[in-house]
Scaffold this motif. Sequence first.
Motif, PDB file in Angstrom:
ATOM      1  N   UNK A 147       4.723 -10.024 -20.407  1.00 49.80           N
ATOM      2  CA  UNK A 147       3.872 -11.147 -20.783  1.00 49.80           C
ATOM      3  C   UNK A 147       4.705 -12.389 -21.044  1.00 49.80           C
ATOM      4  N   UNK A 148       4.004 -13.490 -21.268  1.00 51.80           N
ATOM      5  CA  UNK A 148       4.686 -14.777 -21.431  1.00 51.80           C
ATOM      6  C   UNK A 148       5.546 -14.822 -22.689  1.00 51.80           C
ATOM      7  N   UNK A 149       5.086 -14.207 -23.767  1.00 52.56           N
ATOM      8  CA  UNK A 149       5.807 -14.304 -25.038  1.00 52.56           C
ATOM      9  C   UNK A 149       6.601 -13.042 -25.377  1.00 52.56           C
ATOM     10  N   UNK A 150       6.567 -12.037 -24.503  1.00 48.57           N
ATOM     11  CA  UNK A 150       7.252 -10.773 -24.800  1.00 48.57           C
ATOM     12  C   UNK A 150       8.769 -10.921 -24.695  1.00 48.57           C
ATOM     13  N   UNK A 151       9.453 -10.218 -25.599  1.00 47.48           N
ATOM     14  CA  UNK A 151      10.915 -10.173 -25.565  1.00 47.48           C
ATOM     15  C   UNK A 151      11.337  -8.889 -24.855  1.00 47.48           C
ATOM     16  N   UNK A 152      12.456  -8.923 -24.184  1.00 44.74           N
ATOM     17  CA  UNK A 152      12.903  -7.806 -23.348  1.00 44.74           C
ATOM     18  C   UNK A 152      14.118  -7.139 -23.980  1.00 44.74           C
ATOM     19  N   UNK A 153      14.090  -5.786 -24.005  1.00 47.69           N
ATOM     20  CA  UNK A 153      15.230  -5.017 -24.498  1.00 47.69           C
ATOM     21  C   UNK A 153      15.568  -3.932 -23.478  1.00 47.69           C
ATOM     22  N   UNK A 154      16.853  -3.732 -23.244  1.00 51.91           N
ATOM     23  CA  UNK A 154      17.321  -2.722 -22.297  1.00 51.91           C
ATOM     24  C   UNK A 154      17.936  -1.570 -23.068  1.00 51.91           C
ATOM     25  N   UNK A 155      17.501  -0.340 -22.718  1.00 53.20           N
ATOM     26  CA  UNK A 155      18.042   0.864 -23.338  1.00 53.20           C
ATOM     27  C   UNK A 155      18.769   1.693 -22.290  1.00 53.20           C
ATOM     28  N   UNK A 156      19.695   2.548 -22.740  1.00 53.49           N
ATOM     29  CA  UNK A 156      20.618   3.241 -21.841  1.00 53.49           C
ATOM     30  C   UNK A 156      20.157   4.569 -21.286  1.00 53.49           C
ATOM     31  N   UNK A 157      18.878   4.881 -21.284  1.00 52.55           N
ATOM     32  CA  UNK A 157      18.407   6.158 -20.756  1.00 52.55           C
ATOM     33  C   UNK A 157      18.290   6.064 -19.233  1.00 52.55           C
ATOM     34  N   UNK A 158      18.929   6.979 -18.513  1.00 53.18           N
ATOM     35  CA  UNK A 158      18.884   6.948 -17.052  1.00 53.18           C
ATOM     36  C   UNK A 158      20.188   6.443 -16.481  1.00 53.18           C
ATOM     37  N   UNK A 159      20.153   6.169 -15.155  1.00 54.85           N
ATOM     38  CA  UNK A 159      21.370   5.776 -14.455  1.00 54.85           C
ATOM     39  C   UNK A 159      21.108   4.509 -13.644  1.00 54.85           C
ATOM     40  N   UNK A 160      22.054   3.590 -13.676  1.00 56.19           N
ATOM     41  CA  UNK A 160      21.936   2.342 -12.920  1.00 56.19           C
ATOM     42  C   UNK A 160      22.989   2.337 -11.819  1.00 56.19           C
ATOM     43  N   UNK A 161      22.519   2.200 -10.557  1.00 54.23           N
ATOM     44  CA  UNK A 161      23.443   2.195  -9.417  1.00 54.23           C
ATOM     45  C   UNK A 161      23.659   0.796  -8.867  1.00 54.23           C
ATOM     46  N   UNK A 162      22.643  -0.060  -9.014  1.00 50.07           N
ATOM     47  CA  UNK A 162      22.702  -1.396  -8.420  1.00 50.07           C
ATOM     48  C   UNK A 162      23.463  -2.382  -9.305  1.00 50.07           C
ATOM     49  N   UNK A 163      24.023  -3.408  -8.643  1.00 49.52           N
ATOM     50  CA  UNK A 163      24.713  -4.486  -9.363  1.00 49.52           C
ATOM     51  C   UNK A 163      23.658  -5.536  -9.715  1.00 49.52           C
ATOM     52  N   UNK A 164      23.393  -5.702 -11.019  1.00 49.14           N
ATOM     53  CA  UNK A 164      22.312  -6.577 -11.469  1.00 49.14           C
ATOM     54  C   UNK A 164      22.815  -7.503 -12.561  1.00 49.14           C
ATOM     55  N   UNK A 165      22.360  -8.749 -12.544  1.00 47.79           N
ATOM     56  CA  UNK A 165      22.664  -9.716 -13.602  1.00 47.79           C
ATOM     57  C   UNK A 165      21.500  -9.708 -14.594  1.00 47.79           C
ATOM     58  N   UNK A 166      21.804  -9.475 -15.864  1.00 46.27           N
ATOM     59  CA  UNK A 166      20.779  -9.396 -16.893  1.00 46.27           C
ATOM     60  C   UNK A 166      20.791 -10.623 -17.785  1.00 46.27           C
ATOM     61  N   UNK A 167      19.609 -11.203 -18.042  1.00 43.49           N
ATOM     62  CA  UNK A 167      19.422 -12.226 -19.072  1.00 43.49           C
ATOM     63  C   UNK A 167      18.258 -11.743 -19.918  1.00 43.49           C
ATOM     64  N   UNK A 168      18.603 -11.051 -21.016  1.00 46.35           N
ATOM     65  CA  UNK A 168      17.582 -10.402 -21.853  1.00 46.35           C
ATOM     66  C   UNK A 168      17.779 -10.760 -23.314  1.00 46.35           C
ATOM     67  N   UNK A 169      16.794 -10.370 -24.136  1.00 45.38           N
ATOM     68  CA  UNK A 169      16.850 -10.672 -25.568  1.00 45.38           C
ATOM     69  C   UNK A 169      17.708  -9.676 -26.342  1.00 45.38           C
ATOM     70  N   UNK A 170      17.728  -8.402 -25.897  1.00 51.46           N
ATOM     71  CA  UNK A 170      18.514  -7.393 -26.602  1.00 51.46           C
ATOM     72  C   UNK A 170      18.905  -6.286 -25.629  1.00 51.46           C
ATOM     73  N   UNK A 171      20.032  -5.642 -25.922  1.00 44.68           N
ATOM     74  CA  UNK A 171      20.497  -4.531 -25.081  1.00 44.68           C
ATOM     75  C   UNK A 171      21.281  -3.565 -25.958  1.00 44.68           C
TER      76      UNK A 171
END
Length: 149
Positions: A106-130
Amino acid sequence: MKLHELKPAKGATHREKRLGRGEASGKGGTSTKGNKGSQSRAGYQRKNAHEGGQMPIQRRLPKRGFKNPFRVEYKVFNLGQIDHLVEKYELSDFNHETLREWGLVGQTEKIKILGNGELKAKVTFKVNAISEKAKQAVEAAGGSVELVK
């Protein structure tokens, strides 16, 4: 059709006695509402949760818990979900604008990234929390993390 099969037309008869149509009807005078008081008047409405003078349930039960008005709610994404989203939407940047474009936040939602799972792709993150584990996994996959307030 026989005589014993005859019935009046639908809606032609009334099963209930008509109230307040004189003493001869058996339900005249007070129209079965008793004498005086608000319940005998036209337009009376009982309160939804009224329990007839008994202490209402919302006053009998104790108040429990606490709602913190300053709590920060996040829209949470796990690394496994992100890997799937990167494939599905062909993302290289994982930020609020791109996620909003696809209708994931949503427009006002904040984003947080958690470490469950596996990431293979090269990605640039701009998030509120990690989380720390997620940050290490992103950097190991060759991506970068920028925290946004």
